[in-house]
Design a protein around this motif. Structure first.
Motif, PDB file in Angstrom:
ATOM      1  N   GLU A 112     -22.458 -15.886  -2.278  1.00 20.26           N
ATOM      2  CA  GLU A 112     -20.978 -16.421  -2.588  1.00 20.26           C
ATOM      3  C   GLU A 112     -20.302 -15.385  -2.351  1.00 20.26           C
ATOM      4  N   ILE A 113     -19.216 -15.530  -1.694  1.00 17.33           N
ATOM      5  CA  ILE A 113     -18.201 -14.531  -0.906  1.00 17.33           C
ATOM      6  C   ILE A 113     -16.793 -15.421  -1.034  1.00 17.33           C
ATOM      7  N   VAL A 114     -15.779 -14.609  -1.699  1.00 12.92           N
ATOM      8  CA  VAL A 114     -14.451 -14.840  -1.651  1.00 12.92           C
ATOM      9  C   VAL A 114     -13.862 -14.301  -0.377  1.00 12.92           C
ATOM     10  N   PHE A 115     -12.979 -15.559   0.150  1.00 14.73           N
ATOM     11  CA  PHE A 115     -12.261 -15.368   1.301  1.00 14.73           C
ATOM     12  C   PHE A 115     -10.677 -15.644   1.264  1.00 14.73           C
ATOM     13  N   LYS A 116      -9.977 -15.099   1.873  1.00 16.00           N
ATOM     14  CA  LYS A 116      -8.545 -15.569   2.169  1.00 16.00           C
ATOM     15  C   LYS A 116      -8.482 -16.759   3.067  1.00 16.00           C
ATOM     16  N   SER A 135      -7.675 -21.083  -5.035  1.00 15.06           N
ATOM     17  CA  SER A 135      -6.323 -21.151  -5.157  1.00 15.06           C
ATOM     18  C   SER A 135      -5.952 -21.729  -3.924  1.00 15.06           C
ATOM     19  N   LYS A 136      -4.601 -21.829  -3.315  1.00 13.58           N
ATOM     20  CA  LYS A 136      -4.477 -22.453  -2.088  1.00 13.58           C
ATOM     21  C   LYS A 136      -4.551 -21.306  -1.096  1.00 13.58           C
ATOM     22  N   HIS A 137      -4.844 -20.122  -1.412  1.00 12.94           N
ATOM     23  CA  HIS A 137      -5.023 -19.066  -0.112  1.00 12.94           C
ATOM     24  C   HIS A 137      -6.264 -18.347  -0.297  1.00 12.94           C
ATOM     25  N   LYS A 138      -7.332 -18.844  -1.721  1.00 16.37           N
ATOM     26  CA  LYS A 138      -8.496 -18.090  -1.935  1.00 16.37           C
ATOM     27  C   LYS A 138      -9.597 -19.075  -1.975  1.00 16.37           C
TER      28      LYS A 138
END
Length: 306
Positions: free
Chosen positions: A272-276, A258-261
């Motif tokens: 693989e890691i999800v970041f803000k 998304s725009k922020h993640k």
């Protein structure tokens, strides 16, 4: 026959360099050839054949492997035959069939050089023909580009040390297991008589959590803090630094959720890691005394920050 002039750097038949994620090979680049593209729902992958790595003990069958496209890049430009390397320059050294990033720590007689490797804490000796200037493949361009080498101002250790005065905010890298490849914010306490620096970390604390860790670091493990930059959004396959476990780790955007993640792929750990958005920054390299990054305005451009 390779298609070096193709607009697609991963077209079948094209020679490329491949970054391996296997233990003992991480951080090295190996020459290979694209055999055919493959595509998945979430990722783009290609089938490659290595030129120097073999799949059999006899060494007669080249290794073939399906890799993610972010593990590949075009072949870097060749160095001029008479190029001389300087103390503190970042280079790639040809070792064990691949190219490994290091730093020139000694200019020796007979066109030979000592090179220090942060990842393994080894120092090895190489001939001039076994070295090339370290370059990053950034948005379709090599940084620094071969044609601009003559105009690049190479700052030696003495001039760079002016940036590491008492009280200066810096970033420090570590060779300890589990921390390799990360940069941690610190403050310079003093420069020591042996040329090293005493620093105090801003986020790493001692075992009993009573104070921030202070440590002696050498010139090869310290750099100024990267310039602050406001980024509206990051793009697929863009190199970034992710704030994780109190340090900044270099990775590649593998998915824009998304725009922020964002999902970020780390070559060093194959994770693989999800970041803000707020925990990411554009990846920049400290090259020859300058910060070099891709221009936010043009895909093929670059920005140099003193």
């Amino acid at each position: 026959m390779s298609n070096q002039n193709s607009t697609d750097p991963f077209e079948p038949g094209t020679d490329i360099e491949i970054c391996s994620n296997d233990n003992g090979f991480r951080g090295a680049w190996y020459s290979g050839t694209v055999l055919k593209p493959k595509s998945n729902r979430n990722k783009q992958s290609i089938l490659v054949q290595y030129k120097t790595l073999m799949s059999d003990e006899a060494g007669t069958k080249p290794l073939r492997e399906t890799i993610d496209i972010i593990q590949g890049r075009p072949i870097p430009p060749r160095e001029p035959r008479d190029r001389e390397f300087k103390f503190s320059e970042e280079v790639d050294a040809y070792y064990n069939d691949g190219w490994w990033e290091g730093i020139v720590t000694g200019v020796l007689p007979g066109e030979r050089y000592s090179v220090f490797f942060r990842a393994t804490r080894e120092q090895l000796e190489f001939g001039r023909a076994e070295l090339r200037l370290h370059r990053e493949w950034v948005y379709g361009n090599w940084v620094p580009p071969l044609e601009d080498e003559a105009s690049i101002s190479v700052e030696l250790k003495s001039s760079n040390n002016d940036k590491f005065y008492k009280g200066a905010l810096v970033e420090v890298s570590s060779d300890e297991d589990g921390f390799q490849g990360a940069w941690f914010a610190a403050t310079v306490i003093e420069q020591l008589n042996n040329g090293n620096f005493k620093v105090e970390y801003k986020s790493l604390r001692n075992d009993d959590d009573t104070a921030f860790i202070m440590e002696e670091v050498d010139y090869n493990h310290i750099r100024p803090c990267p310039p602050t930059e406001i980024v509206d959004n990051f793009r697929l396959y863009e190199e970034v630094d992710g704030l994780y476990n109190d340090g900044w780790w270099v990775g590649v955007i593998s998915k824009v959720s998304s725009k922020h993640k964002y999902e970020v792929f780390f070559r060093g750990t194959d994770e693989e890691i999800v970041f803000k958005h707020s925990d990411l920054r554009r990846h920049v390299e400290w090259i020859n005394g300058k910060w070099v990054s891709s221009s936010s305005g043009m895909l093929s451009g670059r920005t140099e920050v003193e």
